[in-house]
Design a protein around this motif. Sequence first.
Motif, PDB file in Angstrom:
ATOM      1  N   LYS A 130       0.823  -1.208   0.000  1.00 29.70           N
ATOM      2  CA  LYS A 130       0.000   0.000   0.000  1.00 29.70           C
ATOM      3  C   LYS A 130       0.864   1.268   0.000  1.00 29.70           C
ATOM      4  O   LYS A 130       0.595   2.227  -0.736  1.00 29.70           O
ATOM      5  N   HIS A 131       1.900   1.300   0.828  1.00 29.53           N
ATOM      6  CA  HIS A 131       2.756   2.483   0.912  1.00 29.53           C
ATOM      7  C   HIS A 131       3.423   2.774  -0.429  1.00 29.53           C
ATOM      8  O   HIS A 131       3.481   3.931  -0.872  1.00 29.53           O
ATOM      9  N   PHE A 132       3.905   1.745  -1.080  1.00 25.62           N
ATOM     10  CA  PHE A 132       4.594   1.931  -2.351  1.00 25.62           C
ATOM     11  C   PHE A 132       3.630   2.465  -3.405  1.00 25.62           C
ATOM     12  O   PHE A 132       3.984   3.336  -4.201  1.00 25.62           O
ATOM     13  N   ARG A 133       2.400   1.968  -3.417  1.00 24.42           N
ATOM     14  CA  ARG A 133       1.410   2.452  -4.385  1.00 24.42           C
ATOM     15  C   ARG A 133       1.091   3.925  -4.150  1.00 24.42           C
ATOM     16  O   ARG A 133       0.944   4.703  -5.098  1.00 24.42           O
ATOM     17  N   GLU A 134       1.015   4.326  -2.895  1.00 23.22           N
ATOM     18  CA  GLU A 134       0.706   5.728  -2.592  1.00 23.22           C
ATOM     19  C   GLU A 134       1.836   6.650  -3.066  1.00 23.22           C
ATOM     20  O   GLU A 134       1.576   7.733  -3.606  1.00 23.22           O
ATOM     21  N   LYS A 135       3.075   6.234  -2.850  1.00 23.53           N
ATOM     22  CA  LYS A 135       4.201   7.036  -3.314  1.00 23.53           C
ATOM     23  C   LYS A 135       4.252   7.104  -4.840  1.00 23.53           C
ATOM     24  O   LYS A 135       4.633   8.108  -5.427  1.00 23.53           O
ATOM     25  N   LEU A 136       3.826   6.028  -5.448  1.00 18.87           N
ATOM     26  CA  LEU A 136       3.828   5.955  -6.892  1.00 18.87           C
ATOM     27  C   LEU A 136       2.885   6.979  -7.512  1.00 18.87           C
ATOM     28  O   LEU A 136       3.146   7.528  -8.580  1.00 18.87           O
ATOM     29  N   GLN A 137       1.787   7.258  -6.808  1.00 19.51           N
ATOM     30  CA  GLN A 137       0.814   8.231  -7.308  1.00 19.51           C
ATOM     31  C   GLN A 137       1.400   9.636  -7.389  1.00 19.51           C
ATOM     32  O   GLN A 137       0.967  10.442  -8.209  1.00 19.51           O
ATOM     33  N   ASN A 138       2.383   9.940  -6.556  1.00 19.28           N
ATOM     34  CA  ASN A 138       2.953  11.286  -6.504  1.00 19.28           C
ATOM     35  C   ASN A 138       4.344  11.365  -7.149  1.00 19.28           C
ATOM     36  O   ASN A 138       5.071  12.334  -6.934  1.00 19.28           O
ATOM     37  N   THR A 139       4.721  10.337  -7.921  1.00 13.95           N
ATOM     38  CA  THR A 139       6.033  10.298  -8.552  1.00 13.95           C
ATOM     39  C   THR A 139       5.877  10.295 -10.056  1.00 13.95           C
ATOM     40  O   THR A 139       5.157   9.456 -10.602  1.00 13.95           O
ATOM     41  N   ASP A 140       6.532  11.250 -10.738  1.00 17.19           N
ATOM     42  CA  ASP A 140       6.423  11.260 -12.198  1.00 17.19           C
ATOM     43  C   ASP A 140       7.486  10.354 -12.810  1.00 17.19           C
ATOM     44  O   ASP A 140       8.377   9.852 -12.135  1.00 17.19           O
ATOM     45  N   MET A 141       7.358  10.153 -14.118  1.00 20.53           N
ATOM     46  CA  MET A 141       8.240   9.208 -14.804  1.00 20.53           C
ATOM     47  C   MET A 141       9.702   9.606 -14.721  1.00 20.53           C
ATOM     48  O   MET A 141      10.589   8.767 -14.577  1.00 20.53           O
ATOM     49  N   GLU A 142       9.978  10.887 -14.791  1.00 18.69           N
ATOM     50  CA  GLU A 142      11.368  11.339 -14.749  1.00 18.69           C
ATOM     51  C   GLU A 142      12.005  11.009 -13.402  1.00 18.69           C
ATOM     52  O   GLU A 142      13.160  10.576 -13.331  1.00 18.69           O
ATOM     53  N   ASP A 143      11.261  11.198 -12.307  1.00 21.09           N
ATOM     54  CA  ASP A 143      11.775  10.849 -10.986  1.00 21.09           C
ATOM     55  C   ASP A 143      11.991   9.346 -10.861  1.00 21.09           C
ATOM     56  O   ASP A 143      12.944   8.891 -10.212  1.00 21.09           O
ATOM     57  N   ILE A 144      11.092   8.571 -11.478  1.00 25.34           N
ATOM     58  CA  ILE A 144      11.242   7.114 -11.444  1.00 25.34           C
ATOM     59  C   ILE A 144      12.528   6.711 -12.143  1.00 25.34           C
ATOM     60  O   ILE A 144      13.310   5.902 -11.627  1.00 25.34           O
ATOM     61  N   LYS A 145      12.779   7.300 -13.324  1.00 25.24           N
ATOM     62  CA  LYS A 145      13.971   6.943 -14.086  1.00 25.24           C
ATOM     63  C   LYS A 145      15.252   7.386 -13.378  1.00 25.24           C
ATOM     64  O   LYS A 145      16.302   6.782 -13.548  1.00 25.24           O
ATOM     65  N   GLN A 146      15.168   8.449 -12.569  1.00 25.21           N
ATOM     66  CA  GLN A 146      16.343   8.942 -11.845  1.00 25.21           C
ATOM     67  C   GLN A 146      16.599   8.184 -10.552  1.00 25.21           C
ATOM     68  O   GLN A 146      17.587   8.422  -9.875  1.00 25.21           O
ATOM     69  N   GLY A 147      15.706   7.274 -10.210  1.00 21.49           N
ATOM     70  CA  GLY A 147      15.935   6.426  -9.047  1.00 21.49           C
ATOM     71  C   GLY A 147      15.331   6.919  -7.752  1.00 21.49           C
ATOM     72  O   GLY A 147      15.579   6.322  -6.699  1.00 21.49           O
ATOM     73  N   LYS A 148      14.526   7.994  -7.800  1.00 22.99           N
ATOM     74  CA  LYS A 148      13.958   8.519  -6.561  1.00 22.99           C
ATOM     75  C   LYS A 148      12.941   7.554  -5.958  1.00 22.99           C
ATOM     76  O   LYS A 148      12.795   7.473  -4.739  1.00 22.99           O
ATOM     77  N   LEU A 149      12.248   6.823  -6.822  1.00 22.71           N
ATOM     78  CA  LEU A 149      11.255   5.877  -6.311  1.00 22.71           C
ATOM     79  C   LEU A 149      11.915   4.728  -5.559  1.00 22.71           C
ATOM     80  O   LEU A 149      11.343   4.170  -4.624  1.00 22.71           O
ATOM     81  N   ALA A 150      13.126   4.376  -5.946  1.00 24.67           N
ATOM     82  CA  ALA A 150      13.806   3.248  -5.317  1.00 24.67           C
ATOM     83  C   ALA A 150      14.023   3.470  -3.823  1.00 24.67           C
ATOM     84  O   ALA A 150      14.050   2.514  -3.038  1.00 24.67           O
ATOM     85  N   LYS A 151      14.164   4.729  -3.418  1.00 25.34           N
ATOM     86  CA  LYS A 151      14.387   5.019  -2.001  1.00 25.34           C
ATOM     87  C   LYS A 151      13.193   4.639  -1.135  1.00 25.34           C
ATOM     88  O   LYS A 151      13.335   4.427   0.066  1.00 25.34           O
ATOM     89  N   GLU A 152      12.018   4.564  -1.737  1.00 26.88           N
ATOM     90  CA  GLU A 152      10.822   4.204  -0.982  1.00 26.88           C
ATOM     91  C   GLU A 152      10.802   2.743  -0.586  1.00 26.88           C
ATOM     92  O   GLU A 152       9.948   2.312   0.186  1.00 26.88           O
ATOM     93  N   LEU A 153      11.739   1.972  -1.123  1.00 29.94           N
ATOM     94  CA  LEU A 153      11.797   0.556  -0.774  1.00 29.94           C
ATOM     95  C   LEU A 153      12.053   0.362   0.716  1.00 29.94           C
ATOM     96  O   LEU A 153      11.632  -0.642   1.306  1.00 29.94           O
ATOM     97  N   ASP A 154      12.727   1.317   1.350  1.00 32.46           N
ATOM     98  CA  ASP A 154      13.048   1.195   2.775  1.00 32.46           C
ATOM     99  C   ASP A 154      11.799   1.219   3.649  1.00 32.46           C
ATOM    100  O   ASP A 154      11.859   0.848   4.829  1.00 32.46           O
ATOM    101  N   PHE A 155      10.665   1.663   3.078  1.00 31.51           N
ATOM    102  CA  PHE A 155       9.453   1.823   3.886  1.00 31.51           C
ATOM    103  C   PHE A 155       8.386   0.769   3.604  1.00 31.51           C
ATOM    104  O   PHE A 155       7.300   0.836   4.176  1.00 31.51           O
ATOM    105  N   VAL A 156       8.675  -0.178   2.726  1.00 29.85           N
ATOM    106  CA  VAL A 156       7.678  -1.213   2.452  1.00 29.85           C
ATOM    107  C   VAL A 156       7.680  -2.220   3.595  1.00 29.85           C
ATOM    108  O   VAL A 156       8.618  -2.291   4.394  1.00 29.85           O
TER     109      VAL A 156
END
Length: 460
Positions: free
Chosen positions: A82-108
């Motif tokens: 659930k947490h990862f999906r919520e962060k995904l809603q507020n992350t654009d594609m450019e941030d995903i490609k730059q690796g910002k989404l990967a940091k959210e792995l610490d909170f799953v």
Amino acid sequence: MSPTTRRKETTAGPKMCHQIPWRCFYLFTCLLLWTEAVPVAIDKTKVQVPEEQKEEKVDHPDTGLYYDRYLREVIDVLETDKHFREKLQNTDMEDIKQGKLAKELDFVSHHIRTKLDELKRQEVSRLRTLIKAKHEMQNGNDLSMDHQALLKQFEYLNHINPHTFETDDLDKLIKTATKDLENYDKERHEEFKRYEMMKEHERREYLNTLDEEKRKKEEEHYEEMKKKHSDHPKVNHPGSQDQLKEVWEEADGLDPVDFDPKTFFKLHDSNGDGYLDEQELEALFTKELEKMYDPNNEEDDMVEMEEERLRMREHVMNEVDTNRDRLVSLDEFMTSTGKKEFLEPDSWETLEQQPAFTEEELKEFEKHISNQEQELSKKSEELLKQKEELERQQQQLNAQKLELQQAVEHMERLRSQQAQQPPVLEGEPNIQNGAVQPPSETGNHQPPAAGDAKPQESHQ
């Protein structure tokens, strides 16, 4: 068979370019789409869900990457958090490609991390098995090889830590997939250029085998086929109003006067996800390609047709896909229809108007081929010498084997002859070579000769 005829038979090669991955960029965007819908309050206790729907699972599109299965399994596991999906809603594609989404792995959640750890261990084990099999095929059994060193070639995971899935693993997975797909178009163009240069090289080599008269006829035929291929109806600029209206009228069966970009977008969004992906875009160019290519015509190369299709798709993506996620949204599409280029496009330059290579590039390519042929010839000579040496050694072994067999047969014959001769008893004549020999007596006593006097008895 001339190269002009042979080229029509080579239609399967470039299709692989068409099937090579392109959808990995929006695998993570798909997660966004999956969570965009506003939840509706429903009493789930009163809803009967059919068994088929309970077990139904939406699969991600196959990217064609060699690590596609691992990629999809990681995404499937992350989707359940659930947490990862919520962060995904507020992350654009450019941030995903730059690796910002990967940091959210610490909170799953912990059980998600446990599943990811298991996926990584399985993937590392799979890679080690592949490495070992390949190594054994090339160098024989070598159980002392360094798996960790060989795993460095796989950039989509952290090989130093093969046991747990960490933030660095997700970051590497996203960036590697992004890099692989960004390089795809460049590699595809290079592959097509090599195909075209090889085709021209083979044509010229074929001409060199002909006499002057036949060579002249072949050249005339070649020019005739080129002219025939270029003699086609006007090709509309891909993504222009004229091109889309033609699809609207001929493919959709609608009145061009009633052309509406928004309606057109929804008609050709075949999967209804709110985007035109690359395959949906390429389908729009079929009518234009049919003006230039017919598989039944000698002058039309289906390899070139697929390259033309991909060039059209690439052009539209460059013009319309402003956020570079390899998807055309409705907003991007509507924005493009308001540009001057949409209403008054430049003429489209087809492949025959844009040579795939220069004469210098062809000469360099032929030089490379010549070097390869020389290397192959050298290796062939070495293999032939090795073959002759092995045959000579085999002949020697056969000769030695024959001598040994003859010696064994001779010994067997001697043993057989000795076994067949009867034993000679004492007192019986021994017949040798047809002559009767007197029986042998013990001692050196010789029988008395005829006429000899009997020996006198000794007196005491």
